[in-house]
Scaffold this motif. Structure first.
Motif, PDB file in Angstrom:
ATOM      1  N   SER A  32       0.870  -1.166   0.000  1.00  0.00           N
ATOM      2  CA  SER A  32       0.000   0.000   0.000  1.00  0.00           C
ATOM      3  C   SER A  32       0.909   1.217   0.000  1.00  0.00           C
ATOM      4  N   TYR A  36       1.954  11.822   1.404  1.00  0.00           N
ATOM      5  CA  TYR A  36       1.557  12.781   2.430  1.00  0.00           C
ATOM      6  C   TYR A  36       2.203  14.124   2.118  1.00  0.00           C
ATOM      7  N   LEU A  46      -2.856  13.499   4.393  1.00  0.00           N
ATOM      8  CA  LEU A  46      -2.856  12.477   3.363  1.00  0.00           C
ATOM      9  C   LEU A  46      -3.335  13.070   2.045  1.00  0.00           C
ATOM     10  N   PHE A  90       5.949  13.545   1.125  1.00  0.00           N
ATOM     11  CA  PHE A  90       6.516  12.264   1.531  1.00  0.00           C
ATOM     12  C   PHE A  90       5.814  11.122   0.828  1.00  0.00           C
ATOM     13  N   SER A  94       3.233   1.225   3.427  1.00  0.00           N
ATOM     14  CA  SER A  94       2.599   0.764   4.652  1.00  0.00           C
ATOM     15  C   SER A  94       2.833  -0.728   4.868  1.00  0.00           C
ATOM     16  N   SER A  96       1.246  -3.738   7.080  1.00  0.00           N
ATOM     17  CA  SER A  96       0.088  -4.052   7.922  1.00  0.00           C
ATOM     18  C   SER A  96       0.459  -5.160   8.896  1.00  0.00           C
ATOM     19  N   GLY A  98      -1.701  -5.774  12.437  1.00  0.00           N
ATOM     20  CA  GLY A  98      -2.042  -5.451  13.814  1.00  0.00           C
ATOM     21  C   GLY A  98      -1.834  -3.992  14.149  1.00  0.00           C
ATOM     22  N   TYR A  99      -0.935  -3.324  13.469  1.00  0.00           N
ATOM     23  CA  TYR A  99      -0.781  -1.898  13.654  1.00  0.00           C
ATOM     24  C   TYR A  99      -0.349  -1.320  12.322  1.00  0.00           C
ATOM     25  N   ASN A 100      -0.450  -0.015  12.232  1.00  0.00           N
ATOM     26  CA  ASN A 100      -0.236   0.623  10.935  1.00  0.00           C
ATOM     27  C   ASN A 100       1.146   1.251  10.912  1.00  0.00           C
ATOM     28  N   LYS A 101       2.153   0.502  10.501  1.00  0.00           N
ATOM     29  CA  LYS A 101       3.505   1.032  10.437  1.00  0.00           C
ATOM     30  C   LYS A 101       3.746   1.603   9.056  1.00  0.00           C
ATOM     31  N   LEU A 102       4.167   2.827   9.022  1.00  0.00           N
ATOM     32  CA  LEU A 102       4.478   3.486   7.763  1.00  0.00           C
ATOM     33  C   LEU A 102       5.983   3.661   7.629  1.00  0.00           C
ATOM     34  N   PHE A 104       8.515   5.954   5.725  1.00  0.00           N
ATOM     35  CA  PHE A 104       8.521   7.224   5.005  1.00  0.00           C
ATOM     36  C   PHE A 104       9.777   7.376   4.165  1.00  0.00           C
ATOM     37  N   GLY A 105       9.609   7.963   2.979  1.00  0.00           N
ATOM     38  CA  GLY A 105      10.762   8.420   2.227  1.00  0.00           C
ATOM     39  C   GLY A 105      11.358   9.641   2.886  1.00  0.00           C
ATOM     40  N   ALA A 106      12.488  10.100   2.356  1.00  0.00           N
ATOM     41  CA  ALA A 106      13.196  11.236   2.966  1.00  0.00           C
ATOM     42  C   ALA A 106      12.518  12.562   2.704  1.00  0.00           C
TER      43      ALA A 106
END
Lengths: 114, 114
Positions: A32, A36, A46, A90, A94, A96, A98-102, A104-106
């Motif tokens: 995904s 941003y 977003l 940015f 993502s 997935s 259990g939690y939404n860890k993203l 990020f690019g620089a």
């Protein structure tokens, strides 16, 4: 492992000209992807997201991005830049589970000149 | 409607001093809560996430800690700040769900450690 590379740290365009912010990702499975935007002194907002539906994703403020699996790219575009588009952008992957860890690019700082 | 409050907006602290950044969410129950840090010239990095009261997971080893004393309160702390702790800190929340739920970010805290 997932990773995101934004190919340009700074992009400068004239008002009314097209915008292209480049992003390549690495993912071991179907990702995904998000864009941003961070305006000065404001929180992140977003712009758009891709979640395995249509490959061309339309977002807010006239932005869109195309998911290209063969190129592992998710570039952000806009046909005509506006002064208010000046901000930090940015590209995000993502994870997935259990939690939404993203991841990020620089970031790419977009400057828009009159 | 849901809102997220993060304070202070800016903070200048000497090396070795303690830190406490607070984040509260309104209008939702049992959110997932996150602390991200944005170092200069780099993308956002996930520091901590919490899926419930007293449940804290750390993503990277560091000089910081997090606590969730109430359902909608998330606190980022340090006993002794380091120069490398300088950066922009963002609190975020999401509604727990399968897949890739949307993250909502606070307005951030700019921390300068001198």
């Amino acid at each position: 492992a997932q990773s995101v590379t934004q190919l340009d740290s700074h992009v400068s365009v004239s008002e009314g000209t097209p915008v292209l912010l480049r992003c390549n990702y690495s993912s071991s499975y179907s990702p995904s992807l998000f864009w941003y935007v961070q305006h000065p002194n404001k929180g992140l907002q977003l712009l758009l997201k891709y979640t395995s539906a249509a490959t061309l994703v339309k977002g807010i403020n006239g932005f869109e991005a195309e998911f290209k699996k063969s190129e592992t790219s998710f570039h952000l575009t806009k046909p005509s830049a506006h002064m208010s588009d000046a901000a930090e952008y940015f590209c995000v992957v993502s994870i997935s589970g259990g939690y939404n860890k993203l991841i990020f690019g620089a970031g790419t700082r977009l400057a828009v000149h009159p | 409607s849901q809102t997220i409050h993060q304070w202070p907006a800016t903070l200048v602290q000497p090396v070795g001093s303690p830190l406490s950044l607070e984040c509260t969410v309104e209008g939702t129950s049992n959110p997932n809560l996150y602390w991200y840090r944005q170092a200069a010239g780099r993308g956002l990095q996930l520091l901590f996430y919490s899926v419930g009261i007293g449940q804290i997971s750390s993503e990277v080893p560091q000089n910081l800690s997090a606590s969730r004393p109430q359902d909608r309160q998330f606190i980022l702390s340090s006993k002794k700040l380091l120069l490398s702790d300088s950066g922009f800190y963002l609190c975020a929340w999401s509604v727990p769900a399968r897949g890739h739920e949307k993250l909502f970010f606070g307005s951030g805290t700019q921390l300068s450690v001198l």
